[in-house]
Design a protein around this motif. Structure first.
Motif, PDB file in Angstrom:
ATOM      1  N   MET A 127       0.853  -1.180   0.000  1.00 46.00           N
ATOM      2  CA  MET A 127       0.000   0.000   0.000  1.00 46.00           C
ATOM      3  C   MET A 127       0.898   1.242   0.000  1.00 46.00           C
ATOM      4  N   VAL A 128       0.684   2.136  -0.974  1.00 43.99           N
ATOM      5  CA  VAL A 128       1.501   3.346  -1.051  1.00 43.99           C
ATOM      6  C   VAL A 128       0.704   4.601  -0.688  1.00 43.99           C
ATOM      7  N   LEU A 129      -0.623   4.515  -0.680  1.00 41.47           N
ATOM      8  CA  LEU A 129      -1.472   5.649  -0.322  1.00 41.47           C
ATOM      9  C   LEU A 129      -2.804   5.110   0.165  1.00 41.47           C
ATOM     10  N   GLU A 130      -3.312   5.692   1.247  1.00 46.05           N
ATOM     11  CA  GLU A 130      -4.566   5.203   1.823  1.00 46.05           C
ATOM     12  C   GLU A 130      -5.520   6.357   2.081  1.00 46.05           C
ATOM     13  N   ASN A 131      -6.807   6.111   1.834  1.00 48.04           N
ATOM     14  CA  ASN A 131      -7.885   7.064   2.130  1.00 48.04           C
ATOM     15  C   ASN A 131      -7.687   8.444   1.501  1.00 48.04           C
ATOM     16  N   GLN A 132      -7.277   8.454   0.239  1.00 50.96           N
ATOM     17  CA  GLN A 132      -7.119   9.709  -0.503  1.00 50.96           C
ATOM     18  C   GLN A 132      -8.467  10.087  -1.109  1.00 50.96           C
ATOM     19  N   LYS A 133      -8.911  11.322  -0.879  1.00 56.84           N
ATOM     20  CA  LYS A 133     -10.181  11.773  -1.455  1.00 56.84           C
ATOM     21  C   LYS A 133     -10.097  11.745  -2.981  1.00 56.84           C
ATOM     22  N   CYS A 134     -11.187  11.318  -3.617  1.00 57.40           N
ATOM     23  CA  CYS A 134     -11.211  11.201  -5.068  1.00 57.40           C
ATOM     24  C   CYS A 134     -12.658  11.149  -5.550  1.00 57.40           C
ATOM     25  N   LYS A 135     -12.798  11.028  -6.853  1.00 55.67           N
ATOM     26  CA  LYS A 135     -14.128  10.875  -7.442  1.00 55.67           C
ATOM     27  C   LYS A 135     -14.032   9.964  -8.654  1.00 55.67           C
ATOM     28  N   LEU A 136     -14.947   9.020  -8.745  1.00 52.23           N
ATOM     29  CA  LEU A 136     -15.070   8.186  -9.938  1.00 52.23           C
ATOM     30  C   LEU A 136     -16.095   8.821 -10.857  1.00 52.23           C
ATOM     31  N   SER A 137     -15.789   8.816 -12.129  1.00 51.20           N
ATOM     32  CA  SER A 137     -16.709   9.314 -13.128  1.00 51.20           C
ATOM     33  C   SER A 137     -16.850   8.245 -14.209  1.00 51.20           C
ATOM     34  N   TYR A 138     -18.068   8.028 -14.650  1.00 55.32           N
ATOM     35  CA  TYR A 138     -18.327   7.024 -15.683  1.00 55.32           C
ATOM     36  C   TYR A 138     -18.692   7.743 -16.971  1.00 55.32           C
ATOM     37  N   GLU A 139     -18.005   7.355 -18.053  1.00 54.88           N
ATOM     38  CA  GLU A 139     -18.233   7.993 -19.348  1.00 54.88           C
ATOM     39  C   GLU A 139     -18.690   6.963 -20.375  1.00 54.88           C
ATOM     40  N   LYS A 140     -19.298   7.475 -21.383  1.00 49.87           N
ATOM     41  CA  LYS A 140     -19.675   6.673 -22.542  1.00 49.87           C
ATOM     42  C   LYS A 140     -20.386   5.381 -22.140  1.00 49.87           C
ATOM     43  N   ILE A 141     -21.303   5.494 -21.230  1.00 51.05           N
ATOM     44  CA  ILE A 141     -22.085   4.330 -20.850  1.00 51.05           C
ATOM     45  C   ILE A 141     -23.071   4.093 -21.988  1.00 51.05           C
ATOM     46  N   THR A 142     -22.898   2.979 -22.668  1.00 49.45           N
ATOM     47  CA  THR A 142     -23.731   2.704 -23.832  1.00 49.45           C
ATOM     48  C   THR A 142     -24.649   1.531 -23.556  1.00 49.45           C
ATOM     49  N   SER A 143     -25.722   1.485 -24.285  1.00 51.87           N
ATOM     50  CA  SER A 143     -26.633   0.357 -24.155  1.00 51.87           C
ATOM     51  C   SER A 143     -26.059  -0.836 -24.907  1.00 51.87           C
ATOM     52  N   ALA A 144     -26.620  -1.974 -24.660  1.00 49.43           N
ATOM     53  CA  ALA A 144     -26.173  -3.189 -25.324  1.00 49.43           C
ATOM     54  C   ALA A 144     -26.413  -3.081 -26.829  1.00 49.43           C
ATOM     55  N   HIS A 145     -25.464  -3.587 -27.603  1.00 47.72           N
ATOM     56  CA  HIS A 145     -25.588  -3.561 -29.062  1.00 47.72           C
ATOM     57  C   HIS A 145     -26.278  -4.833 -29.540  1.00 47.72           C
ATOM     58  N   GLN A 146     -27.126  -4.707 -30.545  1.00 44.75           N
ATOM     59  CA  GLN A 146     -27.852  -5.842 -31.099  1.00 44.75           C
ATOM     60  C   GLN A 146     -26.934  -6.623 -32.036  1.00 44.75           C
ATOM     61  N   THR A 147     -26.563  -7.829 -31.661  1.00 43.07           N
ATOM     62  CA  THR A 147     -25.742  -8.709 -32.494  1.00 43.07           C
ATOM     63  C   THR A 147     -26.209 -10.136 -32.282  1.00 43.07           C
ATOM     64  N   ASN A 148     -25.592 -11.049 -33.042  1.00 43.31           N
ATOM     65  CA  ASN A 148     -25.907 -12.463 -32.858  1.00 43.31           C
ATOM     66  C   ASN A 148     -25.209 -13.025 -31.620  1.00 43.31           C
ATOM     67  N   ALA A 149     -24.165 -12.346 -31.186  1.00 39.94           N
ATOM     68  CA  ALA A 149     -23.427 -12.767 -30.001  1.00 39.94           C
ATOM     69  C   ALA A 149     -24.111 -12.201 -28.757  1.00 39.94           C
ATOM     70  N   PRO A 150     -23.693 -12.656 -27.580  1.00 42.33           N
ATOM     71  CA  PRO A 150     -24.262 -12.088 -26.350  1.00 42.33           C
ATOM     72  C   PRO A 150     -24.038 -10.580 -26.294  1.00 42.33           C
ATOM     73  N   ALA A 151     -24.962  -9.872 -25.667  1.00 47.02           N
ATOM     74  CA  ALA A 151     -24.884  -8.410 -25.575  1.00 47.02           C
ATOM     75  C   ALA A 151     -23.663  -7.973 -24.775  1.00 47.02           C
ATOM     76  N   THR A 152     -23.042  -6.892 -25.215  1.00 40.33           N
ATOM     77  CA  THR A 152     -21.919  -6.314 -24.482  1.00 40.33           C
ATOM     78  C   THR A 152     -22.246  -4.870 -24.132  1.00 40.33           C
ATOM     79  N   ILE A 153     -21.794  -4.466 -22.979  1.00 39.99           N
ATOM     80  CA  ILE A 153     -22.007  -3.095 -22.538  1.00 39.99           C
ATOM     81  C   ILE A 153     -20.635  -2.489 -22.285  1.00 39.99           C
TER      82      ILE A 153
END
Length: 120
Positions: free
Chosen positions: A39-65
């Motif tokens: 462990m080199v750093l503990e309890n550092q304030k931060c923020k997660l951000s999620y980008e480009k959240i896309t819906s599942a694509h229609q294909t013959n294979a299982p859906a991917t997100i």
């Protein structure tokens, strides 16, 4: 002195992170050097951000997100390539690995992350 802009950005940080690196560690008794997760750093304030959240694509294979995750953290923090980053935000904890070089700005840095699978 911390700028007003930096205080404003950091007021948005809703998570904390712990950063781990694989380092060579010498046992003081056996004098054998092994690689261990350190462990080199503990309890550092931060923020997660999620980008480009896309819906599942229609294909013959299982859906991917697809989604892109970005970590916002103080600019003076050094996140080395291959580090494991554990983030707790909104009462959820996730493990990530660092990918790509951080984008460093005056008041923050942005690090793109991938879900952690194993060390490279």
């Amino acid at each position: 002195m911390v700028s007003a802009r930096r205080r404003a950005i950091e007021s948005l940080y809703k998570g904390v992170c712990t950063i781990y690196e694989i380092q060579k560690v010498k046992d003081p008794i056996t004098h054998i050097t092994t690689t261990k997760e350190v462990m080199v750093l503990e309890n550092q304030k931060c923020k997660l951000s999620y980008e480009k959240i896309t819906s599942a694509h229609q294909t013959n294979a299982p859906a991917t997100i697809a989604q892109s995750t970005k970590l916002f953290i103080a600019p003076e923090i050094v996140v080395k390539a291959g580090s494991k980053i554990v983030v707790t935000q909104h009462k959820r904890t996730s493990e990530f690995s660092r990918s790509g070089e951080p984008a460093i700005f005056t008041d923050h840095q942005e690090v793109k992350l991938e879900l952690f699978k194993e060390y490279a």
